[in-house]
Design a protein around this motif. Structure first.
Motif, PDB file in Angstrom:
ATOM      1  N   UNK A 120     -43.968 -32.467  -5.329  1.00 57.61           N
ATOM      2  CA  UNK A 120     -44.038 -33.228  -3.974  1.00 57.61           C
ATOM      3  C   UNK A 120     -45.489 -32.586  -3.104  1.00 57.61           C
ATOM      4  N   UNK A 121     -45.572 -31.441  -3.465  1.00 54.13           N
ATOM      5  CA  UNK A 121     -46.789 -31.292  -2.190  1.00 54.13           C
ATOM      6  C   UNK A 121     -47.748 -31.157  -2.851  1.00 54.13           C
ATOM      7  N   UNK A 122     -48.337 -31.331  -4.600  1.00 54.85           N
ATOM      8  CA  UNK A 122     -49.575 -32.056  -4.731  1.00 54.85           C
ATOM      9  C   UNK A 122     -49.524 -33.245  -4.740  1.00 54.85           C
ATOM     10  N   UNK A 123     -48.734 -34.034  -4.278  1.00 59.19           N
ATOM     11  CA  UNK A 123     -48.538 -35.570  -4.608  1.00 59.19           C
ATOM     12  C   UNK A 123     -49.225 -35.558  -2.435  1.00 59.19           C
ATOM     13  N   UNK A 124     -48.422 -35.033  -1.907  1.00 62.36           N
ATOM     14  CA  UNK A 124     -48.417 -34.679  -0.443  1.00 62.36           C
ATOM     15  C   UNK A 124     -49.965 -34.342  -0.413  1.00 62.36           C
ATOM     16  N   UNK A 125     -50.471 -33.634  -0.925  1.00 56.68           N
ATOM     17  CA  UNK A 125     -51.506 -33.165  -0.589  1.00 56.68           C
ATOM     18  C   UNK A 125     -52.662 -33.546  -1.419  1.00 56.68           C
ATOM     19  N   UNK A 126     -52.713 -34.319  -2.720  1.00 60.20           N
ATOM     20  CA  UNK A 126     -53.580 -35.145  -2.135  1.00 60.20           C
ATOM     21  C   UNK A 126     -53.880 -36.450  -1.586  1.00 60.20           C
ATOM     22  N   UNK A 127     -52.900 -36.823  -1.058  1.00 54.04           N
ATOM     23  CA  UNK A 127     -53.245 -38.555  -0.898  1.00 54.04           C
ATOM     24  C   UNK A 127     -53.708 -37.699   0.394  1.00 54.04           C
ATOM     25  N   UNK A 128     -53.522 -36.544   0.836  1.00 57.67           N
ATOM     26  CA  UNK A 128     -53.939 -35.865   2.394  1.00 57.67           C
ATOM     27  C   UNK A 128     -55.579 -35.909   1.806  1.00 57.67           C
ATOM     28  N   UNK A 129     -55.770 -34.998   0.994  1.00 56.19           N
ATOM     29  CA  UNK A 129     -57.002 -35.097   1.183  1.00 56.19           C
ATOM     30  C   UNK A 129     -57.979 -36.128   0.729  1.00 56.19           C
ATOM     31  N   UNK A 130     -57.323 -37.174  -0.642  1.00 53.78           N
ATOM     32  CA  UNK A 130     -58.286 -38.241  -0.524  1.00 53.78           C
ATOM     33  C   UNK A 130     -58.406 -39.260   0.340  1.00 53.78           C
ATOM     34  N   UNK A 131     -57.179 -38.865   1.132  1.00 54.97           N
ATOM     35  CA  UNK A 131     -57.711 -40.265   2.461  1.00 54.97           C
ATOM     36  C   UNK A 131     -58.705 -40.063   3.023  1.00 54.97           C
ATOM     37  N   UNK A 132     -58.933 -37.876   3.559  1.00 54.98           N
ATOM     38  CA  UNK A 132     -59.537 -37.675   4.912  1.00 54.98           C
ATOM     39  C   UNK A 132     -61.281 -37.163   3.932  1.00 54.98           C
ATOM     40  N   UNK A 133     -61.539 -37.854   2.386  1.00 55.07           N
ATOM     41  CA  UNK A 133     -62.591 -37.947   2.082  1.00 55.07           C
ATOM     42  C   UNK A 133     -62.660 -39.258   1.974  1.00 55.07           C
ATOM     43  N   UNK A 134     -61.955 -40.421   2.035  1.00 55.16           N
ATOM     44  CA  UNK A 134     -62.377 -41.801   2.177  1.00 55.16           C
ATOM     45  C   UNK A 134     -62.933 -41.996   3.727  1.00 55.16           C
ATOM     46  N   UNK A 135     -62.479 -41.462   4.644  1.00 55.16           N
ATOM     47  CA  UNK A 135     -62.746 -42.019   6.080  1.00 55.16           C
ATOM     48  C   UNK A 135     -63.944 -41.486   6.173  1.00 55.16           C
ATOM     49  N   UNK A 136     -64.321 -40.565   5.356  1.00 51.79           N
ATOM     50  CA  UNK A 136     -65.394 -39.906   6.067  1.00 51.79           C
ATOM     51  C   UNK A 136     -66.774 -40.975   5.592  1.00 51.79           C
ATOM     52  N   UNK A 137     -67.545 -40.494   7.314  1.00 54.58           N
ATOM     53  CA  UNK A 137     -68.134 -41.999   7.880  1.00 54.58           C
ATOM     54  C   UNK A 137     -69.696 -41.348   6.721  1.00 54.58           C
ATOM     55  N   UNK A 138     -69.734 -40.090   6.666  1.00 54.41           N
ATOM     56  CA  UNK A 138     -71.203 -40.245   6.341  1.00 54.41           C
ATOM     57  C   UNK A 138     -71.171 -40.190   4.692  1.00 54.41           C
ATOM     58  N   UNK A 139     -71.788 -41.761   4.007  1.00 54.17           N
ATOM     59  CA  UNK A 139     -71.348 -41.490   2.524  1.00 54.17           C
ATOM     60  C   UNK A 139     -72.434 -40.755   1.239  1.00 54.17           C
ATOM     61  N   UNK A 140     -73.205 -39.577   2.001  1.00 51.32           N
ATOM     62  CA  UNK A 140     -73.562 -39.198   1.435  1.00 51.32           C
ATOM     63  C   UNK A 140     -72.368 -37.865   1.134  1.00 51.32           C
ATOM     64  N   UNK A 141     -71.355 -37.581   2.223  1.00 49.54           N
ATOM     65  CA  UNK A 141     -71.052 -36.244   2.089  1.00 49.54           C
ATOM     66  C   UNK A 141     -69.439 -36.927   1.506  1.00 49.54           C
ATOM     67  N   UNK A 142     -69.273 -38.092   1.385  1.00 52.54           N
ATOM     68  CA  UNK A 142     -67.705 -39.246   0.787  1.00 52.54           C
ATOM     69  C   UNK A 142     -68.187 -38.540  -0.396  1.00 52.54           C
ATOM     70  N   UNK A 143     -69.614 -39.075  -0.722  1.00 56.05           N
ATOM     71  CA  UNK A 143     -69.445 -39.385  -2.701  1.00 56.05           C
ATOM     72  C   UNK A 143     -69.973 -37.591  -3.146  1.00 56.05           C
ATOM     73  N   UNK A 144     -70.343 -36.832  -1.929  1.00 54.42           N
ATOM     74  CA  UNK A 144     -70.094 -35.427  -2.707  1.00 54.42           C
ATOM     75  C   UNK A 144     -68.996 -34.871  -2.877  1.00 54.42           C
ATOM     76  N   UNK A 145     -68.418 -35.376  -1.790  1.00 59.09           N
ATOM     77  CA  UNK A 145     -66.612 -35.013  -1.631  1.00 59.09           C
ATOM     78  C   UNK A 145     -65.978 -35.077  -2.352  1.00 59.09           C
ATOM     79  N   UNK A 146     -65.702 -36.980  -2.724  1.00 55.12           N
ATOM     80  CA  UNK A 146     -65.759 -37.435  -3.982  1.00 55.12           C
ATOM     81  C   UNK A 146     -65.615 -36.676  -5.536  1.00 55.12           C
ATOM     82  N   UNK A 147     -67.174 -36.831  -5.729  1.00 59.24           N
ATOM     83  CA  UNK A 147     -67.324 -36.173  -6.903  1.00 59.24           C
ATOM     84  C   UNK A 147     -66.585 -34.517  -7.016  1.00 59.24           C
ATOM     85  N   UNK A 148     -66.785 -33.763  -5.808  1.00 62.05           N
ATOM     86  CA  UNK A 148     -66.504 -32.212  -6.094  1.00 62.05           C
ATOM     87  C   UNK A 148     -64.704 -32.373  -6.309  1.00 62.05           C
TER      88      UNK A 148
END
Lengths: 534, 236
Positions: A99-127
Motif C-alpha cells: 500500500x505504501x509503495x503504491x501511494x508513494x510511487x503515485x505521489x512521486x510520479x505525479x510530482x515528477x510528471x508535473x515538473x515544468x522544466x522539461x530537462x528536470x522532468x526527464x532527468x527525474x524520470x530516468x533517475x
C-alpha cells in the motif's frame, strides 16, 4: 459513475493492475503496487492539486489491489494445480508495504510528471526508472529475503521460500527483445524501411557467439578450446558479423521500394536459419581435395588422398552448426577469475542486459538527434524531397540497415550465452513479426514507446499467459468440474482454455485493435522540437 | 552560371525533353513558363540529377553535372524548392530547415543562414517547433523556399511556388522572390502563372511539349503577341 471520479488513464491503470493482482496474487504484489503507482502518477491531470489527488487515488487503488491479492491468496490459491503461496506474502505487514509503495510511487510520479522544466522532468524520470531497475532483482526474487543466506548471483538462495513464478528471467529476455526492437526501430521506425527478416541478424549474432565461444568447432579438429574466445570479446565480433550481414543484404536490395524490399528481407529471414540447418555436414573434400590429389599424382590410394584433405574428409564431414540439434553448451561470461556467470543465477545476467539496453538506448537517442538521424526520418517522410536535399539515399538507408543489424547482433550474442543453447528453431519468422509488433504497438519512431511495446508483449508472452492458464485450469478443476476432475470433459475444456495456445491470436488481436484505435502506437513519435523546446 | 545544352530526357520511352538549351547567368532570375503538361518540372529534375539526360550536357560554372548523383549536385550549390513543396511532414520546421543544409558542415554559417531565413519569413520563426505537416499551404511554401535557401545555393530552382495558393499569398511569395533577386540570388523559376513570373524575371523561356518555343528578355515576352495569346489570356 466511475468516470466522474477517475479520468481515463486512471481507469486503465485500475483495470490493468487489478487484473495483474488477480492472476499474480501474493507473489508479485510489490511489483504490481509499484506499477499501479507509476501509472496513476502518469495519468494525473496537469493541475495544481495533481499530487494530492494522485496520492488519494493511489491509496484507493492500493486498497483494491491488496483486497484482490488477498482474495487470490486465500481463495484462488487453494484451487488445485496452484503453487502454494508462502505465508510471508500474505501478512498484514506485506500488504501495508505494498500500500505504501503504491501511494508513494503515485505521489512521486505525479510530482515528477508535473515538473515544468522539461530537462528536470526527464532527468527525474530516468533517475526513478534507474533506481527501480537497479532494485528490481532485490525485491523480486522471493516474498521474504533472508539476509543471512544472501547471495548476489542467486538471490533466490536467500529466499525463505523459492518460487517458480520469477519475473527476472522473462525480464532479461524482455531486455533482449527490447534491444532488438530498438534496432528494428532504426530501420522501420526512423528510415521507414519495412524489414520482415530482422531475425536473420539476431541469428547471425547468436551463431557467432555459439561458434566462437563454445567447443562446437574445436571438438571437430581435436583441440576443444581453440574457439572459446570468451563472451566479452565475441559479443563485439557478433555485432560486427551482424552489421556486415546488414551491409551484404542491404547493398543489393535497398534500391527497392516498399513492398519489394519487404519481400526480399522476408527471404533473407528465411534463408539464414535454413543455411544454419544445412551447415551440419560440410565436405570441402569431395571436389577440391580429390582434384588436388589428382594433380599431385596421388590417385587411388585413400591414405594418400587424405593427406591433401582440406576439410571433412571421408566419413568425417565437418559439423559446423549441429543443424537442427543446435549448439550447446555455449560459455557464459566471466569476470576475470572472480566470478563465472551461471545458468539460473539471474542477477548478474540481469545487470549485463540492463547495461547493454541502457547504453544502446542512449546511443540510438543521440543518433536520432544527429545529422544522420534526421536524414533517416526525411527519407521516410519523402524520398524525392530527401534526394533533392542532397541525401545519398542508398548510403543513408544502408547505414540504417547496418546499425539496426548491429544491435540485433548484440542481442543475439547475449541471448546465445544467456540460454547456453541455440538452434535454428529459435530464429523463426514469427520472431521477426513479434519484434515488428513491439515497434508498432509501442510507437514506431519513439524509443520509449518501442521499449514499452517490447515490455508489454514479452510480459504477455512469458508471464501472463502462463499464469492465466494455471488459474483458469485451477478454477475449472476446483469449481466447475469438481466432480469430474480427471474426466475427458475436463481435459477437453482445459486444453480449450489453455491461454498460451492463443498467444499469436492475442498478438494479432492487439495489433488489429491498435490500428483501429491508435495507429501511431501507444507513445507516438515526437518531433525533435518537442523534445528540446526553444 | 548554369547552362543546359541540347538536353534530352526520357520517362521510360516517353521523350519528355527534346533537346532544350537554357542559360542562367549569375544574379539573374530566369523563368521557364509553359502550359501544364509542357514538361516544366522535367528540366529541374534533370538538373538535380533525379532524372538522367540521355543526351546533352548540364554545366554549372563550366563544370559538368550530367554524370553526378543528386547529392553531389546539391553539394556543388544547386538547391530546389520542389513542386508540391514536399515538406517533411512529421519533422519540425527547424528540422526541415536543417535538412536543407544537409550537405554543409559549417555550423556558424548554418546558424547565420537560419537567422536570414527567419528574417525573410518571420512566420516560420513563430512556428519553429511545429510539425511541417501542420502548416498552412502558404507557410509550407515559405518553408520549402527557406529550406532551399539553407543550402546557400549558387543556383536556386523554384518549382511552381504559386501552386494552390490564395492570390494574396502568391503576391507575398513573389515579393520575396523579388527581394531574393535584389540580394543577388540566382534563381531558375518554373511557373504556370506566366504574367507574374515574367514580371519578376530578367529573362524567360517558353516550353511547349518538351521543346523551347521562345526565349528572350522578360519584358519582351510580356508584350509578345503569341505569348499574350497563349499564356497571358489576352487577345490582340
Amino acid at each position: 459513475m466511475l468516470k466522474k471520479i477517475l479520468n481515463r488513464g486512471e481507469i486503465i491503470a485500475v483495470a490493468l493492475t487489478a487484473f495483474l493482482a488477480l492472476i499474480m496474487g501474493g507473489w508479485q504484489i510489490m511489483l504490481v503496487a509499484v506499477l499501479a503507482g507509476i501509472l496513476i502518477g502518469l495519468a494525473a491531470p496537469h493541475t495544481k492539486n495533481a499530487v494530492p489527488r494522485a496520492a488519494a487515488v493511489g491509496l484507493g487503488i492500493g486498497l483494491v489491489i491488496v483486497a484482490i491479492t488477498s482474495f487470490h491468496n486465500t481463495t484462488l490459491n487453494t484451487l488445485p494445480g496452484q503453487e502454494v503461496i508462502p505465508p510471508e506474502s500474505s501478512t498484514l505487514g506485506t500488504y501495508l508495504i505494498a500500500l505504501g509503495l503504491c501511494v508513494g510511487f503515485a505521489t512521486l510520479t505525479a510530482f515528477i510528471h508535473n515538473l515544468h522544466d522539461d530537462r528536470k522532468r526527464q532527468i527525474a524520470f530516468i533517475a526513478m526508472l534507474g533506481v527501480l531497475a537497479f532494485a528490481f532483482p532485490f525485491f523480486e526474487q522471493c516474498p521474504g529475503l533472508k539476509w543471512d543466506n544472501f547471495n548476489f548471483g542467486d538471490m533466490s538462495a536467500g529466499c525463505s521460500v523459492k518460487s517458480n513464478i520469477l519475473w527476472i528471467g522473462p525480464v532479461i529476455v524482455m531486455f533482449i527483445y527490447g534491444l532488438q526492437a530498438m534496432g528494428l526501430n532504426i530501420v522501420a521506425g526512423y528510415a521507414g524501411l519495412l524489414d520482415l527478416g530482422y531475425v536473420a541478424f539476431f541469428a547471425i549474432g547468436a551463431y557467432t557467439m555459439g561458434l566462437l565461444n563454445s567447443q562446437q568447432l574445436g571438438n571437430q579438429i581435436g583441440s576443444p578450446n581453440l574457439f572459446v574466445w570468451g563472451f566479452w570479446l565475441v559479443i563485439w565480433f557478433a555485432a560486427a558479423a551482424a552489421a556486415f550481414a546488414g551491409l551484404l543484404f542491404g547493398a543489393p536490395t535497398l534500391r527497392l521500394r516498399g513492398d519489394y524490399l519487404a519481400i526480399v528481407t522476408l527471404g533473407f529471414g528465411e534463408i539464414v536459419p535454413i543455411v544454419v540447418k544445412r551447415l551440419d555436414a560440410v565436405k570441402i573434400f569431395e571436389p577440391i581435395s580429390l582434384f588436388i590429389a589428382q594433380i599431385m599424382g596421388k590417385t587411388g590410394d585413400a591414405a594418400a588422398q587424405a593427406s591433401v584433405c582440406l576439410v571433412g574428409c571421408f566419413g568425417n564431414a565437418l559439423d559446423i552448426t549441429s543443424g537442427t540439434k543446435g549448439i550447446s553448451p555455449i560459455n557464459a561470461p566471466q569476470l576475470g577469475d572472480v566470478y563465472t556467470f551461471k545458468v539460473g543465477e539471474f542477477v548478474p545476467w540481469y545487470f549485463v542486459a540492463l547495461i547493454l539496453l541502457v547504453v544502446s538506448a542512449f546511443f540510438i537517442f543521440r543518433l536520432r538527434a544527429s545529422r544522420i538521424g534526421r536524414a533517416w526520418v526525411s527519407i521516410r517522410e519523402d524520398e524525392l524531397a530527401a534526394n533533392a536535399m542532397g541525401i545519398d539515399l542508398v548510403k543513408t538507408k544502408l547505414t540504417a540497415f547496418i546499425i539496426g543489424a548491429m544491435f540485433s547482433g548484440f542481442a543475439g550474442a547475449f541471448y546465445a550465452s544467456f540460454t547456453s543453447f541455440i538452434s535454428p528453431d529459435a530464429f523463426d519468422f514469427s520472431i521477426s513479426v513479434i519484434i515488428l509488433a513491439m515497434v508498432i504497438l509501442g510507437g514506431s519512431g519513439n524509443i520509449t514507446g518501442v521499449l514499452l511495446g517490447a515490455s508489454i508483449i514479452m510480459l504477455i508472452d512469458r508471464v501472463l499467459l502462463d499464469r492465466l492458464k494455471v488459474i483458469i485450469n485451477g478454477v475449472l478443476q476446483g469449481v466447475v468440474f469438481r466432480d469430474v476432475a480427471s474426466g475427458p470433459l475436463s481435459v477437453f475444456v482445459n486444453s480449450l482454455t489453455d491461454a498460451t495456445a492463443y498467444k499469436i491470436a492475442i498478438f494479432g488481436l492487439i495489433l488489429v485493435v491498435m490500428m483501429k484505435v491508435r495507429p501511431q502506437g501507444i507513445l507516438p513519435e515526437q518531433t525533435a522540437a518537442r523534445r528540446r523546446p526553444q | 552560371m548554369l547552362e543546359l545544352k541540347n538536353v534530352h530526357t526520357y520517362y521510360g520511352n516517353i521523350h519528355a525533353l527534346k533537346g532544350i538549351s537554357l542559360v542562367v547567368n549569375k544574379g539573374e532570375v530566369v523563368t521557364l513558363i509553359g502550359s501544364s503538361g509542357a514538361g516544366k518540372t522535367t528540366p529541374l529534375r534533370t538538373i538535380q540529377g533525379i532524372l538522367r539526360p540521355r543526351e546533352g550536357s548540364i554545366l554549372l560554372e563550366g563544370e559538368e553535372l550530367t554524370k553526378l548523383p543528386p547529392h553531389e549536385i546539391v553539394k556543388r550549390g544547386v538547391s530546389q524548392s520542389p513542386e508540391g513543396r514536399l515538406i517533411f511532414a512529421r519533422m519540425s520546421v527547424k528540422e526541415n530547415l536543417e535538412m536543407g543544409a544537409y550537405q554543409r558542415n559549417d555550423k556558424p554559417g548554418i546558424a547565420e543562414d537560419m537567422e536570414k531565413v527567419f528574417k525573410l519569413f518571420p512566420r516560420l520563426k513563430e512556428r519553429i517547433g511545429q510539425r511541417g505537416g501542420t502548416l498552412s499551404g502558404g507557410e509550407q511554401q515559405m518553408l520549402s523556399m527557406g529550406r532551399a535557401l539553407m543550402a546557400r545555393p549558387r543556383v536556386m530552382l523554384l518549382d511552381e511556388p504559386s501552386m494552390g495558393l490564395a492570390p494574396i499569398l502568391v503576391d507575398q511569395i513573389f515579393d520575396i522572390i523579388r527581394e531574393l533577386h535584389s540580394e543577388g540570388v540566382t534563381i531558375l523559376l518554373v511557373e504556370q502563372n506566366a504574367r507574374l513570373a515574367l514580371s519578376v524575371a530578367d529573362r524567360g523561356y517558353v516550353l511547349e511539349t518538351g521543346e523551347m518555343a521562345l526565349s528572350g528578355p522578360a519584358k519582351d515576352l510580356l508584350h509578345d503577341p503569341s505569348v499574350k495569346a497563349a499564356y497571358l489570356g489576352e487577345s490582340h
